[in-house]
Write an enzyme that holds these catalytic residues in place. Structure first.
Site, mmCIF file in Angstrom:
data_model
loop_
_atom_site.group_PDB
_atom_site.id
_atom_site.type_symbol
_atom_site.label_atom_id
_atom_site.label_comp_id
_atom_site.label_asym_id
_atom_site.label_seq_id
_atom_site.Cartn_x
_atom_site.Cartn_y
_atom_site.Cartn_z
ATOM 1 N N ASP A 31 -21.596 -20.281 -0.501
ATOM 2 C CA ASP A 31 -22.081 -21.611 -0.887
ATOM 3 C C ASP A 31 -20.938 -22.575 -1.195
ATOM 4 O O ASP A 31 -19.790 -22.183 -1.397
ATOM 5 C CB ASP A 31 -23.028 -21.521 -2.098
ATOM 6 C CG ASP A 31 -22.359 -20.947 -3.342
ATOM 7 O OD1 ASP A 31 -21.582 -19.988 -3.217
ATOM 8 O OD2 ASP A 31 -22.607 -21.473 -4.446
ATOM 9 N N GLU A 82 -22.541 -19.082 -6.003
ATOM 10 C CA GLU A 82 -21.402 -18.934 -6.917
ATOM 11 C C GLU A 82 -21.147 -20.213 -7.685
ATOM 12 O O GLU A 82 -20.627 -20.190 -8.801
ATOM 13 C CB GLU A 82 -20.142 -18.544 -6.137
ATOM 14 C CG GLU A 82 -18.967 -18.110 -7.000
ATOM 15 C CD GLU A 82 -18.099 -19.248 -7.496
ATOM 16 O OE1 GLU A 82 -17.345 -19.039 -8.459
ATOM 17 O OE2 GLU A 82 -18.161 -20.374 -6.939
HETATM 18 ZN ZN LIG Z 1 -15.203 -20.717 -5.041
#
Ligand SMILES: [Zn+2]
Length: 361
Positions: free
Chosen positions: A81, A135
């Protein structure tokens, strides 16, 4: 009307491209946190086309493994992401730089992972490639965290490399972090008759005095120096301009070297603030660098021998929870992360891939 090039979202990844071109393809695949599915699908398809890998998937998290029966297993991890796009997709190249959302954080690292997966059918150590989602958002959504809880067996390894951007340095482990509240109490009274009260803010002086006198440790672990820090990060108290306050709360953040466990860190804080009530409000463990392990020693040598301590908190700590020592090593530039003009230096991507191939061949 827009004069920008038409955005054509790729549907497949071409792992025969060089690392820079593959990074560009990954950047052109939008994957803001929560919307990783198309990219995760493409990563899964590309990996399933490689007969030497076993591929597992949970949600938008993909784990691919060689099963060669080697003496050691190395895990290479990266998140799919990005933060929200800021007019910086599709990617563009200017000189030696690739611009675009996620180029440094961390699609260049993901490109290196994919290149290794495609080009090393017979590595000298068994390899596990982990691609995970979410994340860049709240920790409880982190795909690697979900894998740690649900499929720890998929993550079994002797050593892990998180390919978050480190500009090509090896950054060992990470520091732990703990936040505590120290609540001082007193007795409320009218300020004109203060002898009837007991000022809670004044009691904070002793707490602040202990902080000011505190000598943080410098700890050497596996040749890396970690510097601890104990700091007040917030203080609150006061009722009104004519009231002796009966409460004052000092919030303290402890950044500690990874030779302490969270329990040891907490015990230390209770010692430092003996006599005061201590409440832990946030805790994330550190991660040992594990540079004393043979595979890690080889790794540092293969990557040029330059290792430094990691001072922030990163997902490497999740590996520590599994007993897997881990380092950060990736081609991205951490100073570029989350910026509108985010870029990655193309030669660093090639160099990172070259060094990892040398280590694993
Ligand atoms: Zn990162």
């Amino acid at each position: 009307m827009s004069s920008e090039p038409a955005t054509s979202v790729p549907t497949d990844l071409d792992l025969s491209l060089d690392g820079g071109a593959l990074t560009a393809q990954l950047v052109d695949f939008p994957s803001e946190s929560g919307d990783e599915r198309p990219l995760a699908d493409a990563v899964e398809r590309a990996l399933r086309a490689l007969p030497h890998l076993r591929v597992d998937r949970m949600g938008n998290n993909i784990v691919a493994r060689t099963e060669l029966g080697r003496a050691e297993r190395v895990l290479l991890a990266g998140h799919l992401d990005t933060v929200p796009i800021a007019d910086n997709v599709p990617s563009r190249v200017e000189g030696d730089r690739l611009y675009g959302c996620g180029s440094s954080d961390m699609k260049s690292g993901v490109a290196v992972q994919l290149r290794l997966a495609a080009t090393l059918p017979e590595p000298n150590r068994d390899l596990t490639f982990v691609f995970y989602d979410c994340e860049e958002v709240d920790a409880d959504r982190n795909g690697l965290g979900h894998l740690v809880t649900r499929h720890p067996d998929w993550l079994a390894a002797d050593f892990a490399v998180l390919l978050e951007g480190t500009e090509g340095y090896v950054e060992g482990g990470c520091q732990g972090t703990m936040r505590i509240k120290v609540a001082l109490t007193g007795t409320r009274a009218h300020a004109a008759r203060s002898w009837l009260g007991d000022n809670a803010i004044h009691h904070a002086a002793e707490v602040l005095g202990r902080l000011a006198a505190y000598r943080p440790r410098r700890v050497e672990i596996d040749g890396l120096e970690y510097r601890e820090g104990l700091n007040a990060v917030d203080i609150r108290g006061g009722v009104a301009g004519n009231v002796i306050p009966d409460e004052c709360v000092v919030t303290v953040n402890f950044r500690y070297a990874p030779d302490r466990s969270p329990a040891e860190a907490e015990a230390h804080l209770r010692e430092v603030f003996a006599g005061f009530p201590v409440e832990v409000t946030d805790s994330s463990p550190g991660a040992l660098p594990g540079l004393d392990r043979p595979s890690a020693k080889d790794f540092v040598a293969a990557t040029g021998g330059a290792a430094r301590a990691k001072f922030g908190w990163t997902d490497v700590a999740r590996f520590s929870a599994l007993g897997v020592p881990a380092v950060n090593y990736g081609p991205g530039d951490p100073n570029m992360a989350h910026k509108r003009d985010e870029y990655c230096d193309l030669p660093v991507i090639a160099e990172c891939e070259r060094r990892l191939v040398a280590w694993l061949s």
